[in-house]
Design a protein around this motif. Structure first.
Motif, PDB file in Angstrom:
ATOM      1  N   THR A 924       0.831  -1.203   0.000  1.00 21.45           N
ATOM      2  CA  THR A 924       0.000   0.000   0.000  1.00 21.45           C
ATOM      3  C   THR A 924       0.860   1.245   0.000  1.00 21.45           C
ATOM      4  O   THR A 924       0.589   2.212  -0.724  1.00 21.45           O
ATOM      5  CB  THR A 924      -0.929  -0.006   1.232  1.00 21.45           C
ATOM      6  N   HIS A 927       2.198   1.789  -3.411  1.00 21.94           N
ATOM      7  CA  HIS A 927       1.175   2.328  -4.303  1.00 21.94           C
ATOM      8  C   HIS A 927       0.982   3.824  -4.064  1.00 21.94           C
ATOM      9  O   HIS A 927       0.828   4.598  -5.026  1.00 21.94           O
ATOM     10  CB  HIS A 927      -0.139   1.583  -4.103  1.00 21.94           C
ATOM     11  N   ILE A1061      -6.768   4.166  -1.870  1.00 20.30           N
ATOM     12  CA  ILE A1061      -5.798   3.067  -1.801  1.00 20.30           C
ATOM     13  C   ILE A1061      -5.798   2.441  -0.418  1.00 20.30           C
ATOM     14  O   ILE A1061      -5.805   1.207  -0.269  1.00 20.30           O
ATOM     15  CB  ILE A1061      -4.392   3.584  -2.174  1.00 20.30           C
ATOM     16  N   ARG A1084      -3.677  -1.580 -12.079  1.00 19.76           N
ATOM     17  CA  ARG A1084      -2.903  -1.196 -10.897  1.00 19.76           C
ATOM     18  C   ARG A1084      -1.964  -0.032 -11.188  1.00 19.76           C
ATOM     19  O   ARG A1084      -1.041   0.220 -10.436  1.00 19.76           O
ATOM     20  CB  ARG A1084      -2.088  -2.389 -10.399  1.00 19.76           C
ATOM     21  N   PRO A1086      -0.260   3.415 -11.129  1.00 22.43           N
ATOM     22  CA  PRO A1086      -0.333   4.402 -10.034  1.00 22.43           C
ATOM     23  C   PRO A1086      -1.139   5.639 -10.372  1.00 22.43           C
ATOM     24  O   PRO A1086      -1.668   6.291  -9.475  1.00 22.43           O
ATOM     25  CB  PRO A1086       1.140   4.742  -9.777  1.00 22.43           C
TER      26      PRO A1086
END
Length: 1225
Positions: A924, A927, A1061, A1084, A1086
């Motif tokens: 996480t 991300h 997120i 996925r 960013p």
């Protein structure tokens, strides 16, 4: 000294003591203790050591004597040289002619030094005897015999040479020079060595002289710098401040020498958390010179320039600290109920009132309270945020603030506070202007209220909400959800276990609202975070007002209290957007007064707020009731968390639902089974995964108990307390089990702490996992030799026969690395790992040699050694989906008892859960960082005035240290630091604005080393500081208007995407995806969420337009080519088949498409759908169009459509790139 000790002893007449004569030796030593000539033996030193020590003393004495004699001779020679200088006639012998060089050297070295004094003596004797007088008889004096006698008497080999005269001394100097001309001779080498030594000595002396001069100059520079740093007149500087400045110097320059960098980093701060230890001038000088003693002048000047800038910042910070103290006192004066919060909307209204009544000169120094960062990013009207520059000249309307703010403005205006009371020194001509501004604002209120009604619901909340009637997040939907739970419609909802506190809105418009109550979660599967949970960010708890229920804690035992004390420090959270805590209030006031406001202006502001901030008795009582309720809700949350931890004795992170249900069925003698069944039905409907995985997380456990309490009759708080008491007494542990539980829980917490550190990597988490397993095996597992490995699921790129997924072994214990690491296991291969993945349950094979379906990675292991136990544990994510396995075996253990026991298997389940949390925490965070990098890339070409951007993550510690994660410069270069620098608060006093930003969660504007910095916080789901953007805009006080808007867009999108997120990584229910790419491809990238939330904003902007907004565009007979091109791009994106048709090429046909149907199509368009086609002609219409040209059109629809097309193209590009890339593990 080179002789052996025995030989030296014999030569000195000493003898070693013989064996068997120890007593005699001792007696002799006793009789010689007073003799200094002989060594004295002792009980602690041998005879040889004493002998060597005595000889060494004598040698050193002789050496010193010889050195003193030589020194005296040299001194005497210098005196003689000074008294009788060398005869210059001796220089006539010097010639560099090589043919006679040897002859002249021989004569001058061997013959003439003796012959010349003899001739001189002969001549003196001749003169004394008058031999050369002509009138006398011939003398019998024979000069040849006399000279021969003299030479024989003064032969240098047999007699002491006489004191040389000036001529002889001159010849000796000439001889030395001539010898130096002879190559390869000892004299030549000696001369060279002497010359080199002389040059080195002179160079050293010159260097020392320059160093001394440089040191004195640096001392003078530091003395001048010291005067600039002192602000209190005491001529002393806090030592910690100087240390902090030096510690931060390597972060601002890349040209620092490595020695200085290492010296600064190696010398830790000696003084922490105090400014009481100070330095005087000489101490300050020596302290700084100790760091910069060996640096070059250029580097020293760079350090001095940096320290000078720090000194200026320190002086300004000292002044600002005085202001902050005044604002703190003001907060205490206005907090009538002493609850620790003030009404935010009232404060904003008072700031607007003060700003409007201030003179024009003061307005230039104050920050407009209708603009960010005084107001929240979510409070800015979308039309103003995405609009052009046409409205920048005028003041923003009150539509930027919430309806409560408008009511508060009206209330303040009715208080009768006159402009003359505020500005006693204002001229009479300024007053009508102020009154006119107030009148204009009042006239704008109805329009502002109307615009607020049209605005989307999330625009005035601290969260991000795009809900509509009937959709998740709207009031109607909330009421329906609450009714389904048997609650009254007034009960609010919550999204997380951490966000269970009602919003504290005590504005005048809501005085009759009931006190907030305990809240519940929204039903599962009702939408993503941005639509379901953001409006509840305000419902937080402040640890400052948390009440302690001591009686209840004592009844539940000391272990519960200990757990609560441990967790209390982790539950600090700020109040909602309707309230201001003390740090928030102080930061807000500091931002409002700006950096150039005068002291009288600040004093007038403080007096104005103190006089005008009023609270009625009803408001005070309502606020106290809300604070009390919030404290009770916070205490309930802590109690339920502590209860869960008490039940979860081994730190699994989950409980068995059947076990919890069985215990609860005995509550009140089993009389409440019906309420229990209803609550369980509600729970299973909210969390569908419970039907297949009967694992209860802390959040689900808390929800379950709250649902049970809601089904019971009577007071809900009392019902919760009774449940907690009952469940607490139902858990019993022996002392041994308690100690074992505490030890194991500590090991599991270590795994999570490693993951939460700023520079954490998966390799460190793997090591922590294997360390916990080995420690438990040694302490509680009979010292088993355990092999452990972790495998993660990946999409297979091979044939379908081998399966769609595979297990890749990403980590293992060191001894198994050659056989296991980076191996892949497919479904068609032997093994039980996929069975554990499919079933979602642990599989234990007590004896692998009897199983028959075990895959052995080490094929060289003999069959007779393939004995032991195997355990495979599935790894779950937040929604209880398996993403990998944790495997353990005892094949390397040759003992007979290698089977895993029940308590070991339970602990290893806790290890798997701890690893899962750590793994997803790091993923996480990655991300979030990647999304931030994408956002900075989006911002860079739009804001050339921004010099640098640095992103920090907050280290989860009490002092909130910062980790420097991302740096970006004005060239667009961005870097994520794999080994980030850690900035502790006590070592970075001059960067305290960053830490104040984390404390208040408010943006801070401050000058740092001559450059303006904007610190903007990021918060997590519980409104704790997650990170900070430190934005440098150089010497500008403010960004240009459009760049300011672009920065606000980026920050708003980053915050919302960050929350999404975090919510997706923690939420146990499946989110509802609106875009096809999320449903099909599971994108996925960013930047996907960043662009997706931007698209939602633009959809709302277009929806607000209405068909009448296009009237001005339609009225154009021939519009500008730019405007026509934007509309063509929109139509081509929606209808690719219209390419080249009259529908878009002919303006008379094209403008007919600007209606409500087009708005609806734009609102519903999915740019990630597979059917979307990006035409080359579309790109020609929109690519290369300068944004400034669009702004100059002054057409809001054109601006919205322009941004909408670019956002759609970005999302389509991201989706296409994800389809072409290899699927992510």
């Amino acid at each position: 000294m080179a002789a052996h000790p025995e030989e030296s002893a014999e030569s000195a007449g000493l003898q070693y003591p013989k064996a068997g004569h120890e007593a005699g030796a001792a007696t002799e030593m006793g009789s010689n203790q007073g003799n200094d000539e002989l060594p004295c033996l002792s009980n602690y030193a041998s005879w040889r050591e004493c002998f060597y020590e005595k000889v060494q003393e004598r040698c050193l004495s002789l050496q010193e004597t010889k050195a003193s004699v030589i020194g005296a001779q040299k001194a005497e020679e210098k005196k003689t040289e000074k008294r009788e200088p060398c005869d210059s006639l001796a220089r006539e012998w010097y010639s560099e002619e090589r043919e006679t060089l040897n002859t002249r050297i021989y004569l001058l070295d061997k013959l003439l030094p003796t012959l010349i004094p003899g001739v001189e003596n002969l001549l003196m004797e001749v003169e004394r005897k008058h031999v050369l007088v002509s009138d006398k008889d011939p003398s019998t004096f024979d000069p040849i015999n006399y000279l021969a006698e003299y030479l024989m008497r003064h032969n240098p080999l047999y007699s002491v040479s006489t004191k040389p005269g000036p001529y002889v001394r001159g010849m000796r100097m000439v001889v030395e020079e001539l010898k130096s001309l002879m190559q390869g001779t000892t004299s030549e080498r000696l001369v060279k060595m002497k010359a080199e030594a002389k040059d080195k000595r002179e160079a050293r002396e010159e260097m020392e002289r320059k160093k001394a001069e440089e040191r004195e100059m640096r001392k003078e520079t530091l003395a001048a710098l010291f005067k600039e740093w002192t602000v209190d007149g005491k001529h002393r500087i806090p030592m910690a401040l100087v240390q902090s400045a030096l510690r931060s110097f390597p972060d601002v320059t890349d040209s620092i020498p490595e020695k200085l960098r290492k010296a600064i980093q190696d010398r830790k701060l000696e003084i922490l958390n105090t400014l009481e230890e100070t330095l005087k001038l000489d101490e300050f000088t020596e302290f700084v010179l100790s760091y910069t003693e060996h640096v070059s002048s250029d580097t020293f000047q760079e350090v001095m320039k940096y320290l000078q800038q720090c000194g200026e910042d320190f002086q300004e910070a000292t002044e600002r600290a005085m202001w902050r103290q005044n604002f703190t006192d003001l907060f205490q004066d206005c907090d009538y109920g002493k609850v620790g919060v003030l009404d935010r909307q009232k404060i904003l209204a008072l700031l607007r009132e003060f700003y409007d009544r201030s003179p024009v000169a003061d307005k230039r120094e104050l920050w407009n309270p209708r603009q960010w960062p005084i107001i929240k990013l979510q409070e800015i009207d979308l039309v103003d945020l995405w609009g052009g520059l046409g409205d920048q000249a005028a003041e923003p309307s009150d539509a930027e603030v919430s309806k409560e703010g408008e009511d508060a403005v009206s209330e303040v205006k009715g208080s009768g506070f006159e402009a003359g009371d505020l500005d006693g020194d204002a001229t009479h001509s300024e007053e009508p202007s102020s009154q006119e501004d107030i009148k204009t604002e009042k006239e704008a209120e109805p329009e502002s209220a109307e615009r607020q009604d049209e605005a989307f619901p999330g625009s005035a909340s601290d969260g991000y909400n795009l809900s509509r009637d009937g959709e998740p997040g709207s009031e109607k939907q909330v009421e329906e959800e609450e009714s389904s739970l048997g609650r009254e419609p007034e009960t609010e909802t919550k999204s997380e276990g951490d966000t269970d506190v009602a919003d504290m809105d005590v504005t005048g418009s809501e005085q009759d609202a009931p006190a907030a109550e305990a809240v519940e979660e929204t039903p599962a599967g009702k939408g993503s975070f941005s639509r379901q949970h953001s409006s509840q960010f305000d419902q937080q708890t402040s640890s400052e007002t948390r009440l302690q229920d001591d009686n209840l804690l004592h009844e539940q035992g000391p272990s519960m209290a200990q757990i609560q004390n441990h967790r209390a420090s982790c539950t600090q959270s700020s109040f909602g957007a309707s309230c201001l805590t003390q740090p928030q209030f102080v930061q807000l006031m500091e931002t409002f007064v700006g950096q150039d406001s005068s002291l009288p202006t600040v004093k007038r502001l403080i007096a104005f707020i103190k006089e005008e901030y009023k609270q009625t008795e009803e408001e005070k009582m309502e606020q106290l009731e809300k604070v009390h309720h919030m404290a009770r809700a916070a205490q309930r949350k802590l109690l339920l968390e502590a209860l869960f931890e008490k039940w979860d004795s081994n730190g699994h992170g989950f409980l068995d639902l059947e076990e919890v249900d069985a215990v609860l069925s005995k509550f009140m003698g089993g009389m409440k089974k019906e309420a229990l069944m209803k609550a369980k039905a509600h729970l299973c409907s909210r969390y569908p995964q419970l039907s297949r995985v009967e694992m209860v997380s802390p959040k689900v456990f808390q929800t379950f108990l709250e649902l049970i309490a809601s089904e019971l009759t009577g007071n809900e708080d009392e019902a919760i307390d009774n449940l907690v008491r009952f469940l607490t007494t139902s858990v019993e542990q022996s002392h041994r089990e308690s100690l074992q539980s505490l030890t194991r829980r500590k090991w599991l917490q270590d795994i999570q702490q490693v993951a939460e550190s700023g520079g954490a990597r998966m390799e460190l988490v793997y090591k922590a996992v294997f360390k916990a397993i080995s420690q438990d095996a040694e302490a509680h597992g009979g010292n088993k030799k355990i092999s452990a490995y972790i495998a993660l699921l990946e999409e297979s790129q091979l044939s379908a026969e081998q399966g769609q997924v595979l297990l890749r072994y990403v980590a293992c214990t060191a001894d198994d690395a050659p056989y296991v690491l980076n191996q892949t296991l497919h479904r068609h291969m032997k093994g039980i790992s996929f069975a554990a993945v499919d079933e979602g349950k642990p599989i234990h094979v007590p004896r692998v040699q009897l199983h028959g379906n075990i895959h052995f990675w080490n094929s060289e292991r003999p069959v007779e050694e393939r004995k032991g136990s195997l355990l495979v544990l599935p790894l779950y994510d937040a929604r209880w989906r398996v993403f990998g396995i944790l495997g353990l075996d005892t094949l390397r253990d040759q003992c007979e008892k290698t089977i895993f026991l029940t308590h070991e298997i339970i602990f290893y389940q806790g290890v798997s859960h701890a690893f899962s949390k750590a793994y997803h925490h790091i993923c996480t965070r990655e991300h979030v960082l990647q999304m931030a990098v994408y956002a900075l890339g989006w911002l860079y070409p739009r804001t050339p005035s921004i010099h640098t951007v640095t992103m920090y993550l907050v280290e989860p510690a009490k002092d909130k240290a910062l980790c420097k994660m991302i740096t970006s410069d004005n060239t667009g270069q961005k870097e994520i630091h794999s080994s980030p620098a850690l900035l502790p608060r006590e070592e970075n006093l001059l960067r305290d604005y960053l830490f104040r930003c984390t404390d208040s969660l408010e943006a801070a504007l401050t000058p740092v080393r001559g450059e303006q910095h904007i610190a903007v916080p990021l918060h997590d789901l519980s409104r704790q500081a997650l990170g900070i953007f430190d934005i440098s805009i150089g010497h500008h006080k403010k960004l240009p208007p459009q760049e300011q808007k672009d920065l606000q867009k980026m920050l708003k999108m980053v915050q919302v995407a960050c929350l999404e997120i975090l919510w997706r990584s923690l939420e146990e229910t499946e989110p509802t995806y609106e875009l096809e790419a999320e449903q099909v491809a599971n994108v996925r990238h960013p930047g996907f969420l960043f662009q997706w939330f931007m698209l939602q904003d633009l959809r709302e902007c277009v929806r607000k337009l209405g068909a009448e907004s296009f009237a001005g565009v339609k009225s154009c007979a021939e519009p500008p080519a730019l405007l026509h091109g934007i509309i063509k791009a929109v139509l081509l994106l929606l209808h690719p088949d219209w390419k080249g048709s009259e529908e878009i090429e002919n303006w008379s046909q094209c403008k007919l498409k600007l209606d409500d149907n087009l708005i609806q199509e734009i609102y519903c368009f999915d740019p990630t759908a597979a059917s979307v086609q990006i035409q080359a002609e579309l790109l020609d219409c929109i690519t290369g169009v300068p944004r400034a040209a669009v702004w100059q059109q002054g057409c809001a629809p054109a601006e919205f459509l322009y941004h909408w097309v670019h956002t759609c193209l970005a999302l389509a590009e991201i989706t296409g790139s994800q389809h072409s890339e290899k699927p992510h593990p």
